[in-house]
Design an enzyme around this catalytic site. Structure first.
Site, PDB file in Angstrom:
ATOM      1  N   HIS A 159      -7.097   0.480  -7.649  1.00  0.00           N
ATOM      2  CA  HIS A 159      -7.903  -0.139  -8.695  1.00  0.00           C
ATOM      3  C   HIS A 159      -9.397   0.121  -8.502  1.00  0.00           C
ATOM      4  O   HIS A 159     -10.235  -0.443  -9.213  1.00  0.00           O
ATOM      5  CB  HIS A 159      -7.619  -1.657  -8.679  1.00  0.00           C
ATOM      6  CG  HIS A 159      -8.115  -2.403  -9.863  1.00  0.00           C
ATOM      7  ND1 HIS A 159      -9.046  -3.414  -9.779  1.00  0.00           N
ATOM      8  CD2 HIS A 159      -7.822  -2.287 -11.185  1.00  0.00           C
ATOM      9  CE1 HIS A 159      -9.297  -3.894 -10.981  1.00  0.00           C
ATOM     10  NE2 HIS A 159      -8.576  -3.231 -11.852  1.00  0.00           N
ATOM     11  N   LYS A 161     -13.175   1.897  -8.428  1.00  0.00           N
ATOM     12  CA  LYS A 161     -14.015   2.717  -9.304  1.00  0.00           C
ATOM     13  C   LYS A 161     -15.252   3.096  -8.498  1.00  0.00           C
ATOM     14  O   LYS A 161     -16.212   2.319  -8.396  1.00  0.00           O
ATOM     15  CB  LYS A 161     -14.439   1.955 -10.565  1.00  0.00           C
ATOM     16  CG  LYS A 161     -13.287   1.502 -11.453  1.00  0.00           C
ATOM     17  CD  LYS A 161     -12.933   0.089 -11.217  1.00  0.00           C
ATOM     18  CE  LYS A 161     -11.832  -0.351 -12.176  1.00  0.00           C
ATOM     19  NZ  LYS A 161     -11.218  -1.623 -11.768  1.00  0.00           N
ATOM     20  N   ASP A 163     -23.333  14.007  -3.419  1.00  0.00           N
ATOM     21  CA  ASP A 163     -24.141  14.620  -2.353  1.00  0.00           C
ATOM     22  C   ASP A 163     -24.240  13.741  -1.101  1.00  0.00           C
ATOM     23  O   ASP A 163     -25.137  13.941  -0.269  1.00  0.00           O
ATOM     24  CB  ASP A 163     -25.559  14.940  -2.851  1.00  0.00           C
ATOM     25  CG  ASP A 163     -25.576  16.140  -3.791  1.00  0.00           C
ATOM     26  OD1 ASP A 163     -24.589  16.893  -3.801  1.00  0.00           O
ATOM     27  OD2 ASP A 163     -26.573  16.307  -4.517  1.00  0.00           O
ATOM     28  N   HIS A 171     -15.436  -7.987 -18.408  1.00  0.00           N
ATOM     29  CA  HIS A 171     -14.618  -7.314 -17.406  1.00  0.00           C
ATOM     30  C   HIS A 171     -15.345  -7.214 -16.067  1.00  0.00           C
ATOM     31  O   HIS A 171     -14.823  -6.654 -15.110  1.00  0.00           O
ATOM     32  CB  HIS A 171     -14.265  -5.907 -17.933  1.00  0.00           C
ATOM     33  CG  HIS A 171     -13.268  -5.163 -17.120  1.00  0.00           C
ATOM     34  ND1 HIS A 171     -13.608  -4.083 -16.327  1.00  0.00           N
ATOM     35  CD2 HIS A 171     -11.931  -5.333 -16.969  1.00  0.00           C
ATOM     36  CE1 HIS A 171     -12.524  -3.610 -15.743  1.00  0.00           C
ATOM     37  NE2 HIS A 171     -11.498  -4.353 -16.099  1.00  0.00           N
ATOM     38  N   LYS A 201     -16.937  -8.010 -12.422  1.00  0.00           N
ATOM     39  CA  LYS A 201     -16.420  -8.687 -11.236  1.00  0.00           C
ATOM     40  C   LYS A 201     -17.601  -8.890 -10.276  1.00  0.00           C
ATOM     41  O   LYS A 201     -17.862  -8.042  -9.413  1.00  0.00           O
ATOM     42  CB  LYS A 201     -15.330  -7.849 -10.567  1.00  0.00           C
ATOM     43  CG  LYS A 201     -14.181  -7.446 -11.523  1.00  0.00           C
ATOM     44  CD  LYS A 201     -14.072  -5.960 -11.563  1.00  0.00           C
ATOM     45  CE  LYS A 201     -13.033  -5.374 -12.458  1.00  0.00           C
ATOM     46  NZ  LYS A 201     -12.138  -6.122 -13.237  1.00  0.00           N
ATOM     47  N   ASP A 227     -26.776 -18.157  -4.022  1.00  0.00           N
ATOM     48  CA  ASP A 227     -28.115 -18.606  -3.601  1.00  0.00           C
ATOM     49  C   ASP A 227     -29.222 -17.605  -3.911  1.00  0.00           C
ATOM     50  O   ASP A 227     -30.310 -17.683  -3.325  1.00  0.00           O
ATOM     51  CB  ASP A 227     -28.134 -18.907  -2.097  1.00  0.00           C
ATOM     52  CG  ASP A 227     -27.323 -20.141  -1.737  1.00  0.00           C
ATOM     53  OD1 ASP A 227     -26.940 -20.885  -2.663  1.00  0.00           O
ATOM     54  OD2 ASP A 227     -27.064 -20.345  -0.541  1.00  0.00           O
TER      55      ASP A 227
END
Length: 491
Positions: free
Chosen positions: A227, A229, A234, A409, A411, A416
């Site tokens: 899952h 991404k 470089d 979508h 996450k 703080d």
């Protein structure tokens, strides 16, 4: 014919014996695996009360003993490969951890955790750029790919051959033709079209591998997905977050019919990218990609040059073979060390008992805890299961907001104004225990301030759920929430 009738009569009379043995064997296996008790009970109930279909569902999505044993063995092999490289970083780690402790106090324990578990070395002096939605992320990613001089490594759950996907693929093909090392790893379930593309284009110079391809003989693998991404260019520039490569993440003002998609990624420049590169290398090896060595040009760590920025960065990765649910544990440490505010954004909230308790206790202890969820999920079961977990949070003082502009979508977690989590990890059991996930943990005042401002902007597009509103929902909906909650350990 008479023999056939005798056999048929025997089967009709005694069929229950082999079936009983099969059921007993499957249930015994589930118990031996020592899973989370709620998950164990859920699978036993499904198998017992949904004959035949329950066994099929368990075969496809539930069995884990052999698979996870293999995954753990491969993880140990990877750890041995990296031991020398890890030992080289030890002097930097202790120095940076001490500096972090002075900067953010006990919140630095999240960095200590990732170090002790050998997940990632903490690094200072990184430059981080918050990227909101595909409109910002793809501009930066495309520019980095165009400017690449040595290597391009992409690891994505979804890579679609739509406008942006085709554009990026064309750029990758051009760079590969020029001799750059271009490696592309995608999930076989999440990116079927791209997988078919490379089956037809074997002449491509791009080094491509599909993660855990699912065939009839390996249907059980369909439950374990990559899952992540991630992009590394470089060895110097890294991207991580919730944004896959797909047009859906670009909110085109000319097309008002498209669902608005709110998501978040981050661009990282500096020594922290070396840790992201190692993570890609691990995934590439696990997926069976053609092996390569982490040598000059891939791992770039230079403490002699001026720092890129002020951000401290580490990464926490987890998979079904992990010793523990590392991403969940890192989040729990951060929540436990919070002093005044925790802001969480997730598209899916089907929490573990540990996370649910941590949020309730934090709110009850006087910390402002805010949770943002989509008002309408892309999963009916998850939507109602999520609602069943909301009431206990409201009762303890957690503020819950439902995003109504489109589908959120992102996450992210912001604690703080000092520590942020940006990655691929949903606040659900699947992300914690089943999927291959990764999150960047960043300490940077500017980035945390930007995350907080974005949270406040998104709140304007939200409906706040209160306990009185929740109780006014129709009884049948609340009942449906409870039923879907029973399936939560399996979602």
């Amino acid at each position: 014919m008479e023999l056939f009738l005798v056999v048929l009569d025997f089967v009709k009379q005694w069929y229950w014996i082999p079936l009983f043995i099969l059921y007993l064997g499957v249930i015994s296996t589930i118990l031996i695996e020592n899973r989370n008790p709620s998950k164990t009970i859920s699978w036993v109930l499904v198998i017992a009360f949904v004959p035949f279909v329950g066994l099929l569902l368990y075969y496809l999505f539930g069995q884990k003993f052999i698979k996870v044993k293999r995954i753990k063995r491969e993880s140990r092999i990877q750890e041995l490969r990296l031991r020398n490289e890890w030992n080289r970083f030890i002097p930097y780690m202790e120095r940076d951890l001490e500096r972090l402790s002075h900067r953010i106090g006990n919140l630095s324990r999240v960095f200590r955790f990732s170090t002790n578990e050998r997940l990632s070395s903490p690094t200072l002096g990184n430059q981080v750029t918050l990227l909101i939605n595909g409109e910002q992320k793809f501009v930066e990613l495309v520019k980095s790919i165009r400017d690449a001089k040595h290597s391009i490594h992409l690891e994505y759950y979804i890579f679609e051959l739509d406008r942006i996907g085709t554009h990026i693929l064309d750029l990758l093909e051009q760079k590969a033709e020029k001799g750059l090392s271009v490696r592309l790893l995608v999930d076989s379930i999440g990116s079927p079209t791209l997988t078919k593309y490379f089956v037809k284009h074997k002449e491509s110079k791009i080094k491509f591998v599909s993660f855990m391809p699912v065939q009839f003989t390996s249907l059980a693998n369909s439950n374990y997905r990559n899952h992540r991404k991630v992009a590394v260019v470089d060895g110097k520039i890294g991207f991580i977050g919730g944004i896959n490569i797909s047009d859906r993440y670009i909110n085109d003002k000319e097309d008002d019919g498209e669902l608005y998609w709110r998501d978040t990624s981050v661009k990282i420049v500096g020594n922290g990218v070396a840790m992201l590169q190692i993570g890609f290398w691990n995934s590439w090896n696990l997926a069976g990609g053609y092996p390569y060595q982490l040598k000059d040009g891939y791992l770039i760590r230079d403490d002699t040059n001026p720092k890129k920025g002020d951000a401290a960065v580490t990464f926490v990765s987890s998979d079904p073979g992990s010793v523990g649910p590392f991403n969940m544990e890192a989040i729990l440490i951060g929540i436990g060390e919070a002093d005044w505010k925790i802001q969480l954004v997730t598209p899916y909230y089907v929490p573990s008992d540990e996370l649910s308790t941590a949020l309730k206790v934090a709110a009850a202890a006087g910390i402002e805890v805010e949770l943002m969820l989509p008002k309408k999920s892309d999963s009916y079961l998850v939507q109602h299961a999520t609602l069943s977990f909301v009431k206990p949070l409201l009762e303890r003082g957690v503020k819950v907001y439902f995003y109504d502009k489109g589908f959120i979508h992102a996450k992210t977690i912001n604690i703080d104004g000092k520590l942020s989590f940006i990655g691929t990890v949903n606040l659900d059991i699947r992300s914690f225990y089943i999927n291959y996930e990764v999150a960047a943990i960043i300490s940077d005042e500017v980035l945390c301030s930007q995350l907080e401002k974005q949270f406040e902007l998104d709140k304007k597009e939200c409906e706040e759920m209160t306990l009185s509103k929740w109780k006014k929902r129709p009884a049948w909906k609340r009942g449906l929430d409870s039923i879907c909650r029973l399936l939560a350990p399996l979602l």
